[in-house]
Design an enzyme around this catalytic site. Structure first.
Site, PDB file in Angstrom:
ATOM      1  N   LYS A 119     -49.383   4.967  72.981  1.00 54.80           N
ATOM      2  CA  LYS A 119     -49.265   5.878  71.846  1.00 54.80           C
ATOM      3  C   LYS A 119     -47.926   6.607  71.894  1.00 54.80           C
ATOM      4  O   LYS A 119     -47.355   6.767  72.968  1.00 54.80           O
ATOM      5  CB  LYS A 119     -50.388   6.935  71.916  1.00 54.80           C
ATOM      6  CG  LYS A 119     -51.772   6.415  71.604  1.00 54.80           C
ATOM      7  CD  LYS A 119     -52.789   7.549  71.672  1.00 54.80           C
ATOM      8  CE  LYS A 119     -54.194   7.058  71.379  1.00 54.80           C
ATOM      9  NZ  LYS A 119     -54.388   6.564  70.015  1.00 54.80           N
ATOM     10  N   ARG A 158     -64.143   1.024  71.290  1.00 57.22           N
ATOM     11  CA  ARG A 158     -65.139   0.000  70.966  1.00 57.22           C
ATOM     12  C   ARG A 158     -65.406  -0.911  72.166  1.00 57.22           C
ATOM     13  O   ARG A 158     -66.488  -1.472  72.309  1.00 57.22           O
ATOM     14  CB  ARG A 158     -64.678  -0.779  69.729  1.00 57.22           C
ATOM     15  CG  ARG A 158     -63.376  -1.486  69.896  1.00 57.22           C
ATOM     16  CD  ARG A 158     -62.709  -1.861  68.569  1.00 57.22           C
ATOM     17  NE  ARG A 158     -61.982  -0.741  67.964  1.00 57.22           N
ATOM     18  CZ  ARG A 158     -61.339  -0.819  66.811  1.00 57.22           C
ATOM     19  NH1 ARG A 158     -61.336  -1.956  66.122  1.00 57.22           N
ATOM     20  NH2 ARG A 158     -60.707   0.227  66.333  1.00 57.22           N
TER      21      ARG A 158
HETATM   22  N1  BES Z   1     -59.019   7.715  70.366  1.00 60.04           N
HETATM   23  C1  BES Z   1     -58.355   6.986  69.341  1.00 60.04           C
HETATM   24  C2  BES Z   1     -58.764   7.430  67.946  1.00 60.04           C
HETATM   25  C3  BES Z   1     -58.203   8.738  67.466  1.00 60.04           C
HETATM   26  C4  BES Z   1     -56.931   8.808  66.955  1.00 60.04           C
HETATM   27  C5  BES Z   1     -58.992   9.863  67.452  1.00 60.04           C
HETATM   28  C6  BES Z   1     -56.451  10.007  66.466  1.00 60.04           C
HETATM   29  C7  BES Z   1     -58.503  11.047  66.971  1.00 60.04           C
HETATM   30  C8  BES Z   1     -57.235  11.122  66.481  1.00 60.04           C
HETATM   31  C9  BES Z   1     -58.702   5.502  69.462  1.00 60.04           C
HETATM   32  O1  BES Z   1     -58.907   5.035  70.736  1.00 60.04           O
HETATM   33  C10 BES Z   1     -57.542   4.753  68.902  1.00 60.04           C
HETATM   34  O2  BES Z   1     -56.501   4.817  69.477  1.00 60.04           O
HETATM   35  N2  BES Z   1     -57.764   4.070  67.791  1.00 60.04           N
HETATM   36  C11 BES Z   1     -56.727   3.337  67.150  1.00 60.04           C
HETATM   37  C12 BES Z   1     -57.303   2.030  66.713  1.00 60.04           C
HETATM   38  C13 BES Z   1     -56.265   1.046  66.222  1.00 60.04           C
HETATM   39  C14 BES Z   1     -55.408   0.597  67.385  1.00 60.04           C
HETATM   40  C15 BES Z   1     -56.963  -0.114  65.595  1.00 60.04           C
HETATM   41  C16 BES Z   1     -56.254   4.145  65.948  1.00 60.04           C
HETATM   42  O3  BES Z   1     -57.075   4.756  65.277  1.00 60.04           O
HETATM   43  O4  BES Z   1     -55.046   4.177  65.719  1.00 60.04           O
HETATM   44 MN    MN Z   2     -57.132   4.430  71.677  1.00 61.50          MN
END
Ligand code: BES
Ligand code: MN
Ligand code: ZN
Length: 480
Positions: free
Chosen positions: A264, A338
Site C-alpha cells: 500500500k 478474503r
Molecule cells: N483492509 C483493506 C480494505 C480497506 C481499505 C479497509 C481502506 C478500509 C479502508 C483490504 O485488505 C484491502 O486492501 N482491500 C483492497 C482490495 C483490492 C486489492 C481488490 C482494496 O480495497 O483496495
Molecule cells: Mn489489504
C-alpha cells in the site's frame, strides 16, 4: 462506568445529588410546579431555550435543585436519534470538566430505544483511549443515573441490554484502537482467552501447527510473510441447550495490513492497524454475551495474522489451496482479508450453524459505495438479511443490503486456479463478497463489510465499536 435506572419525576430529579443534571425536553413537555419545571418555564419564556432538537441551556446553582450544574436539552419530536445527538453534543463539555457523576432525566415518556440512545451517547462520548499513553488516561465519568417517568419490564430489559451493549462496544474499541505492536495475533488470542473466565464462555487458540493440520493453506499464505505467528481463535458461548444450532460470527483479524508484496502507499497506512476491527467486534459481542447471558449459542471464529512484505511472503501469481480444497490464484496480495476468511468459513461448517456472519474491513470499494453511515451487507438468505437490517435499525448501527448476482463473479475467473482473489476495480465490494460466497454454500451466510464504519479517520481517528450493536441485537432476537 456504572449505569443505574430509576423512576425520577422532575421534582425528585431536583432533589437528586449529582454533579450535572441533564434534563431532556421534547416538544410535548408539560410543566409541573417543581423547581426544574419553573426553570424550564422561565427559560422558554425568555426564549433562552426551546424544546427544538439541538437547543441547550446550561444553568448553575438553581434554587431548589441539589445538582450544582443543570443542562437542558431540546429533543424536538423526541426521536431516539434526537436523544443521541443531543447528548453527544454535550459530552465534550462533561469530558473537559472531568465530571464524575451525572443524571440524565427524561422529562416525558421514554421508550427502550430512548434508553439505548442515551446510554450509547454517554458511553461513546466519554470513552477515553489510554492503553499506550504514558500518563494515566482514563474516563472521569463514573456514575450515570438514568431517570424515567415510569419504569416497566421493557425499559428494564432495554436498560440491561444497552449497558451490556456499550461494554461490548468499548471492548471492541479498545482492541481495535491498539496499535499493531500492542495487538498482535498472539495478544488477540490472549484477549479472547481472557473472556473465558466468564460463565458460559470457552475459548481455544490454535497456532501455526494446528492450522497447517487443518489445511488452511489460504490463511497460512497471508501469514507467511510475517515474523508474528498466526492465531486461529475459537470462542464459544453456550446459553442454550447443546443441541441448539449456534450462530457463527467470523471476524477478520488482520492485525496490520501493509498490502504485502502488493504494498500500500505510505500515507495513512497507519490506519491499517484497524484491519482487525471485525475480530474486535466479535470479541466485543462475546463481552456483551458474558454480561447478558441470553439463551442462545454463539461461536466466534477469528483468523488473526499480519499481512507483511518479506522474502518469504506470498507473491502475486502464487496459487494456494484453501481448506475447502479450492485453489486460489493470488493476483493481489492486498486482497488478503478474503484469503483468511475463506478458510474460517470452511471451518464454520463443522458447527452445523443456524447462520454464519462474517465481519470484515474488507474493501476500500465499500467505503466509496456507502461511506461511513451504513455497513455493506451481503447475504445468500433473505430472512437472515432482513434480520440484520432490522437489528441495525434497532441498534442505530445501520447496514444496507448489496447484491450477489452470479455475474459479479465473472471477473474472478483464473487460468491457473479455481478462482482468483481479485476481480477488477468495478464493484469491488461485491466481487469480494462473491469470492466469499463460494466458501459459504453450505449454510445461511451473511457478510458485513465494515471498512467504512468500523473506524473514523482524521482528527477523530479511532474505532467506533461497530457493528457490535447490530450483531448483539440480531443475536438477542434469536432467543426463543
Ligand atoms: N483492509 C483493506 C480494505 C480497506 C481499505 C479497509 C481502506 C478500509 C479502508 C483490504 O485488505 C484491502 O486492501 N482491500 C483492497 C482490495 C483490492 C486489492 C481488490 C482494496 O480495497 O483496495
Ligand atoms: Mn489489504
Ligand atoms: Zn485488509
Amino acid at each position: 462506568m456504572n449505569f443505574e435506572l430509576k423512576t425520577l419525576s422532575l421534582a425528585s430529579a431536583a432533589k437528586t445529588s449529582t454533579d450535572t443534571l441533564i434534563v431532556l425536553i421534547s416538544d410535548h413537555f408539560q410543566a409541573g410546579k417543581d423547581p426544574l419545571s419553573l426553570l424550564i418555564g422561565k427559560a422558554l419564556k425568555a426564549k433562552d431555550f426551546s424544546s427544538k432538537a439541538g437547543k441547550s441551556l446550561h444553568a448553575y446553582a438553581v434554587s431548589g435543585v441539589v445538582a450544582s450544574k443543570i443542562i437542558l436539552l431540546g429533543l424536538g419530536e423526541s426521536q431516539p436519534s434526537d436523544v443521541k445527538s443531543a447528548l453527544t453534543g454535550v459530552m465534550p463539555s462533561l469530558k473537559s470538566a472531568a465530571t464524575a457523576k451525572i443524571a440524565v432525566v427524561f422529562a416525558g415518556p421514554s421508550s427502550p430505544q430512548h434508553l439505548q440512545a442515551a446510554i450509547s451517547a454517554v458511553a461513546d462520548g466519554t470513552y477515553v483511549y489510554g492503553a499506550t499513553k504514558s500518563k494515566l488516561t482514563e474516563r472521569k465519568l463514573l456514575k450515570v443515573l438514568v431517570g424515567v417517568e415510569a419504569l416497566n419490564a421493557k425499559l428494564k430489559d432495554a436498560f440491561s441490554a444497552s449497558v451490556a451493549m456499550v461494554q461490548g462496544i468499548e471492548f471492541a474499541k479498545e482492541w481495535a484502537n491498539r496499535p499493531a505492536n500492542y495487538a498482535t495475533p498472539t495478544l488477540l488470542g490472549k484477549a479472547a482467552l481472557s473472556l473465558s473466565k466468564f460463565a458460559g464462555i470457552s475459548c481455544e487458540v490454535l497456532g501455526p501447527k494446528e492450522v497447517a493440520k487443518l489445511g488452511m493453506g489460504s490463511f497460512m499464505s497471508v501469514a507467511q510473510g510475517s515474523a508474528e505467528p498466526l492465531r486461529f481463535i475459537v470462542l464459544k458461548y453456550q446459553g442454550a441447550s447443546k443441541t441448539e444450532a449456534p450462530t457463527v460470527l467470523v471476524g477478520k483479524g488482520i492485525t496490520f495490513d501493509t498490502g504485502g508484496i502488493s504494498i500500500k502507499p505510505a500515507s495513512e497506512m497507519d490506519e491499517m492497524k484497524f484491519d482487525m476491527s471485525g475480530a474486535a467486534s466479535v470479541l466485543g459481542v462475546f463481552k456483551s454475551l458474558s454480561l447478558l447471558k441470553p439463551k442462545i449459542n454463539v461461536v466466534g471464529l477469528i483468523p488473526a495474522c499480519e499481512n507483511m512484505p518479506d522474502g518469504l511472503a506470498v507473491k502475486p501469481g502464487d496459487v494456494v489451496t484453501s481448506m475447502s480444497g479450492q485453489t486460489i490464484e493470488i493476483l493481489n496480495t492486498d486482497a488478503e482479508g478474503r484469503l483468511i476468511l475463506c478458510d474460517a468459513l470452511t471451518y464454520a461448517e463443522r458447527f452445523k450453524p443456524k447462520a454464519v456472519i462474517d465481519i470484515a474491513t474488507l474493501t476500500g470499494a465499500c467505503v466509496i459505495a456507502l461511506g461511513a453511515i451504513r455497513t455493506g451487507m451481503f447475504s445468500n438468505e433473505d430472512s437472515l438479511a432482513q434480520g440484520l437490517q432490522n437489528a441495525g435499525e434497532e441498534a442505530m448501527d445501520l447496514c444496507w443490503r448489496m447484491p450477489l448476482d452470479d455475474e459479479y463473479a465473472d471477473t474472478l475467473k483464473s487460468n491457473f486456479a479455481d478462482v482468483a482473489n481479485v476481480g477488477g476495480r468495478a464493484g469491488g465490494a461485491i466481487t469480494a463478497a462473491k469470492f466469499l460466497h463460494r466458501f459459504a454454500e453450505k449454510y445461511a451466510w451473511a457478510h458485513l463489510d465494515i471498512a467504512g464504519t468500523a473506524w473514523k479517520g482524521g482528527a477523530a481517528k479511532g474505532a467506533t465499536g461497530r457493528p457490535v450493536g447490530l450483531l448483539l441485537h440480531y443475536l438477542l432476537a434469536q432467543q426463543k
